[in-house]
Design a protein around this motif. Sequence first.
Motif, PDB file in Angstrom:
ATOM      1  N   ASP A 106      -7.569  -6.951  15.140  1.00  0.00           N
ATOM      2  CA  ASP A 106      -7.848  -7.001  13.697  1.00  0.00           C
ATOM      3  C   ASP A 106      -7.120  -8.184  13.059  1.00  0.00           C
ATOM      4  OD1 ASP A 106      -8.519  -6.526  11.118  1.00  0.00           O
ATOM      5  OD2 ASP A 106      -7.695  -4.492  11.011  1.00  0.00           O
ATOM      6  N   ASP A 107      -7.747  -9.355  13.110  1.00  0.00           N
ATOM      7  CA  ASP A 107      -7.099 -10.554  12.586  1.00  0.00           C
ATOM      8  C   ASP A 107      -7.237 -10.677  11.070  1.00  0.00           C
ATOM      9  OD1 ASP A 107      -9.861 -10.959  13.106  1.00  0.00           O
ATOM     10  OD2 ASP A 107      -9.597 -13.111  12.848  1.00  0.00           O
ATOM     11  N   GLU A 108      -7.930  -9.740  10.424  1.00  0.00           N
ATOM     12  CA  GLU A 108      -8.069  -9.774   8.968  1.00  0.00           C
ATOM     13  C   GLU A 108      -7.163  -8.766   8.263  1.00  0.00           C
ATOM     14  OE1 GLU A 108     -12.151  -9.296   8.003  1.00  0.00           O
ATOM     15  OE2 GLU A 108     -12.779 -11.134   9.026  1.00  0.00           O
ATOM     16  N   GLU A 109      -6.407  -8.014   9.021  1.00  0.00           N
ATOM     17  CA  GLU A 109      -5.523  -7.012   8.414  1.00  0.00           C
ATOM     18  C   GLU A 109      -4.357  -7.690   7.697  1.00  0.00           C
ATOM     19  OE1 GLU A 109      -3.850  -2.821   9.969  1.00  0.00           O
ATOM     20  OE2 GLU A 109      -3.044  -4.550  11.038  1.00  0.00           O
ATOM     21  N   PRO A 110      -4.047  -7.306   6.460  1.00  0.00           N
ATOM     22  CA  PRO A 110      -2.881  -7.882   5.774  1.00  0.00           C
ATOM     23  C   PRO A 110      -1.592  -7.511   6.495  1.00  0.00           C
ATOM     24  CG  PRO A 110      -4.280  -6.623   4.255  1.00  0.00           C
ATOM     25  CD  PRO A 110      -4.748  -6.317   5.632  1.00  0.00           C
ATOM     26  N   PHE A 111      -0.597  -8.369   6.368  1.00  0.00           N
ATOM     27  CA  PHE A 111       0.690  -8.066   7.002  1.00  0.00           C
ATOM     28  C   PHE A 111       1.423  -6.976   6.241  1.00  0.00           C
ATOM     29  CE2 PHE A 111       5.300  -8.524   7.172  1.00  0.00           C
ATOM     30  CZ  PHE A 111       5.505  -8.345   8.533  1.00  0.00           C
ATOM     31  N   TYR A 112       2.018  -6.059   6.980  1.00  0.00           N
ATOM     32  CA  TYR A 112       2.949  -5.089   6.401  1.00  0.00           C
ATOM     33  C   TYR A 112       3.911  -4.678   7.503  1.00  0.00           C
ATOM     34  CZ  TYR A 112      -0.360  -1.868   8.626  1.00  0.00           C
ATOM     35  OH  TYR A 112      -1.177  -1.236   9.535  1.00  0.00           O
ATOM     36  N   ARG A 113       5.036  -4.218   7.086  1.00  0.00           N
ATOM     37  CA  ARG A 113       6.036  -3.789   8.066  1.00  0.00           C
ATOM     38  C   ARG A 113       5.714  -2.379   8.536  1.00  0.00           C
ATOM     39  NH1 ARG A 113      12.590  -4.600   7.621  1.00  0.00           N
ATOM     40  NH2 ARG A 113      13.152  -3.482   9.539  1.00  0.00           N
ATOM     41  N   ILE A 114       5.594  -2.211   9.845  1.00  0.00           N
ATOM     42  CA  ILE A 114       5.256  -0.912  10.420  1.00  0.00           C
ATOM     43  C   ILE A 114       6.490  -0.025  10.425  1.00  0.00           C
ATOM     44  CG2 ILE A 114       4.427   0.260  12.492  1.00  0.00           C
ATOM     45  CD1 ILE A 114       2.888  -2.271  13.175  1.00  0.00           C
ATOM     46  N   GLU A 115       6.304   1.189   9.953  1.00  0.00           N
ATOM     47  CA  GLU A 115       7.417   2.123   9.862  1.00  0.00           C
ATOM     48  C   GLU A 115       8.082   2.322  11.226  1.00  0.00           C
ATOM     49  OE1 GLU A 115       8.317   6.754   8.468  1.00  0.00           O
ATOM     50  OE2 GLU A 115       6.281   5.958   8.456  1.00  0.00           O
ATOM     51  N   GLY A 116       9.410   2.273  11.231  1.00  0.00           N
ATOM     52  CA  GLY A 116      10.161   2.516  12.453  1.00  0.00           C
ATOM     53  C   GLY A 116      10.355   1.296  13.328  1.00  0.00           C
ATOM     54  N   THR A 117       9.909   0.120  12.864  1.00  0.00           N
ATOM     55  CA  THR A 117      10.070  -1.096  13.651  1.00  0.00           C
ATOM     56  C   THR A 117      10.873  -2.121  12.868  1.00  0.00           C
ATOM     57  OG1 THR A 117       8.080  -2.209  12.832  1.00  0.00           O
ATOM     58  CG2 THR A 117       7.807  -0.723  14.702  1.00  0.00           C
ATOM     59  N   SER A 118      11.441  -3.081  13.585  1.00  0.00           N
ATOM     60  CA  SER A 118      12.153  -4.178  12.940  1.00  0.00           C
ATOM     61  C   SER A 118      11.145  -5.143  12.317  1.00  0.00           C
ATOM     62  CB  SER A 118      13.009  -4.928  13.957  1.00  0.00           C
ATOM     63  OG  SER A 118      12.184  -5.584  14.908  1.00  0.00           O
ATOM     64  N   LEU A 119      11.646  -6.008  11.446  1.00  0.00           N
ATOM     65  CA  LEU A 119      10.774  -7.016  10.838  1.00  0.00           C
ATOM     66  C   LEU A 119      10.179  -7.922  11.914  1.00  0.00           C
ATOM     67  CD1 LEU A 119       9.584  -8.447   8.388  1.00  0.00           C
ATOM     68  CD2 LEU A 119      11.726  -9.752   8.201  1.00  0.00           C
ATOM     69  N   LEU A 120      10.992  -8.326  12.899  1.00  0.00           N
ATOM     70  CA  LEU A 120      10.501  -9.190  13.969  1.00  0.00           C
ATOM     71  C   LEU A 120       9.389  -8.511  14.757  1.00  0.00           C
ATOM     72  CD1 LEU A 120      10.600 -11.729  15.716  1.00  0.00           C
ATOM     73  CD2 LEU A 120      12.474 -10.674  17.013  1.00  0.00           C
ATOM     74  N   THR A 121       9.572  -7.239  15.092  1.00  0.00           N
ATOM     75  CA  THR A 121       8.551  -6.512  15.839  1.00  0.00           C
ATOM     76  C   THR A 121       7.264  -6.411  15.043  1.00  0.00           C
ATOM     77  OG1 THR A 121      10.208  -5.223  17.055  1.00  0.00           O
ATOM     78  CG2 THR A 121       7.983  -4.317  16.943  1.00  0.00           C
ATOM     79  N   SER A 122       7.372  -6.146  13.755  1.00  0.00           N
ATOM     80  CA  SER A 122       6.178  -6.062  12.915  1.00  0.00           C
ATOM     81  C   SER A 122       5.450  -7.397  12.861  1.00  0.00           C
ATOM     82  CB  SER A 122       6.561  -5.618  11.500  1.00  0.00           C
ATOM     83  OG  SER A 122       7.000  -4.280  11.482  1.00  0.00           O
ATOM     84  N   VAL A 123       6.192  -8.509  12.793  1.00  0.00           N
ATOM     85  CA  VAL A 123       5.576  -9.829  12.785  1.00  0.00           C
ATOM     86  C   VAL A 123       4.850 -10.077  14.106  1.00  0.00           C
ATOM     87  CG1 VAL A 123       6.033 -12.307  12.762  1.00  0.00           C
ATOM     88  CG2 VAL A 123       7.151 -10.821  11.090  1.00  0.00           C
ATOM     89  N   LEU A 124       5.497  -9.749  15.223  1.00  0.00           N
ATOM     90  CA  LEU A 124       4.871  -9.955  16.533  1.00  0.00           C
ATOM     91  C   LEU A 124       3.611  -9.112  16.685  1.00  0.00           C
ATOM     92  CD1 LEU A 124       8.024 -10.041  18.843  1.00  0.00           C
ATOM     93  CD2 LEU A 124       6.527 -11.965  18.291  1.00  0.00           C
ATOM     94  N   LEU A 125       3.639  -7.890  16.160  1.00  0.00           N
ATOM     95  CA  LEU A 125       2.470  -7.024  16.256  1.00  0.00           C
ATOM     96  C   LEU A 125       1.321  -7.515  15.386  1.00  0.00           C
ATOM     97  CD1 LEU A 125       4.168  -3.513  16.251  1.00  0.00           C
ATOM     98  CD2 LEU A 125       2.975  -4.578  18.152  1.00  0.00           C
ATOM     99  N   TRP A 126       1.628  -8.244  14.336  1.00  0.00           N
ATOM    100  CA  TRP A 126       0.594  -8.706  13.400  1.00  0.00           C
ATOM    101  C   TRP A 126       0.009 -10.060  13.785  1.00  0.00           C
ATOM    102  CZ3 TRP A 126       1.053 -12.918   9.860  1.00  0.00           C
ATOM    103  CH2 TRP A 126       0.005 -13.011   8.933  1.00  0.00           C
ATOM    104  N   PHE A 127       0.831 -10.918  14.366  1.00  0.00           N
ATOM    105  CA  PHE A 127       0.440 -12.308  14.593  1.00  0.00           C
ATOM    106  C   PHE A 127      -0.424 -12.448  15.852  1.00  0.00           C
ATOM    107  CE2 PHE A 127       1.533 -16.818  15.682  1.00  0.00           C
ATOM    108  CZ  PHE A 127       1.038 -17.386  14.524  1.00  0.00           C
ATOM    109  N   ASN A 128      -1.193 -13.539  15.910  1.00  0.00           N
ATOM    110  CA  ASN A 128      -1.897 -13.961  17.132  1.00  0.00           C
ATOM    111  C   ASN A 128      -2.971 -12.970  17.585  1.00  0.00           C
ATOM    112  OD1 ASN A 128      -2.209 -16.030  19.023  1.00  0.00           O
ATOM    113  ND2 ASN A 128      -1.018 -14.946  20.572  1.00  0.00           N
ATOM    114  N   ARG A 129      -3.774 -12.504  16.643  1.00  0.00           N
ATOM    115  CA  ARG A 129      -4.836 -11.554  16.963  1.00  0.00           C
ATOM    116  C   ARG A 129      -6.221 -12.198  17.066  1.00  0.00           C
ATOM    117  NH1 ARG A 129      -3.565  -6.482  12.851  1.00  0.00           N
ATOM    118  NH2 ARG A 129      -1.408  -6.054  13.514  1.00  0.00           N
TER     119      ARG A 129
END
Length: 280
Positions: free
Chosen positions: A217-240
Amino acid sequence: MAATTSRYFTFDLEDHRPRPEWPKRYPDITRKLLDFLDARRITATVFVLGRLAREEPALIAEIARRGHEIGFHSFAHRHLTRESPATLAKELSEYRACLEDLVGQPVLGYRAPAFSLTRDSVWATELIRDAGFAYSSSVLPAASPLFGFPGAPRQPFLWPNGLLEIPAPVARLGPLEFPFLGGFYLRYLPSWFIRRCLRQGQPDQCYWLYCHPHDFDDEEPFYRIEGTSLLTSVLLWFNRANSFRKLAHVIDGDPDECRYRTFAAARAAGEFDQAAPFVP
């Protein structure tokens, strides 16, 4: 003639929306993935959150109707290390029955969220077996920043109660070991490296890919996933944006004798009959 090589494609059907009023994106993404698999005649094992079975029962029924195996992935993606035995036992029994009613077929497989079946949560294997599951695919047999089980076998094995475990395949790069065939590893690692790991891997490992709706889902807006660090949330969101192309490179680069099948089909065919016991 070369021997047939079994591969497995698994999909964790999840929804990480931070707010329930936000639009649901996972149904459309899931159907795009199903079309991708249909084009390659691949049947997958799809581990479903119980909450999503309530929200989108027609989607779950469609996945099964299109030939894929349905497994259970917890009710709300709560890690096993945060579960109480009483709550887990209730969810395992209730939602296994719910999924079976939806799809009209046995639900044999369970996957813990985030590979959270570790030495600290191995008590859960008794409840998984008692609820009627035949196998689990919940262990990462390596150290990990989140959840890992160093010392667990790399090949499929049996827990003391007879429950089959199909651990995540791992690769080594220097001192690091990681589950290279799924999640953000699959998105970030180059295709040539993934294919090399498959060619040079250990023959007794069970090689399965794993992904989630958000991986595509490369069109999903970025948000911080509950229970994860900011870095982990960025990695999960980027490069889709290239996820489908990357997946196609990996799958289409398999040798001609490679065959994808579901875990349930492989188990029924006796492919895991040589699994040895493991006492943690």
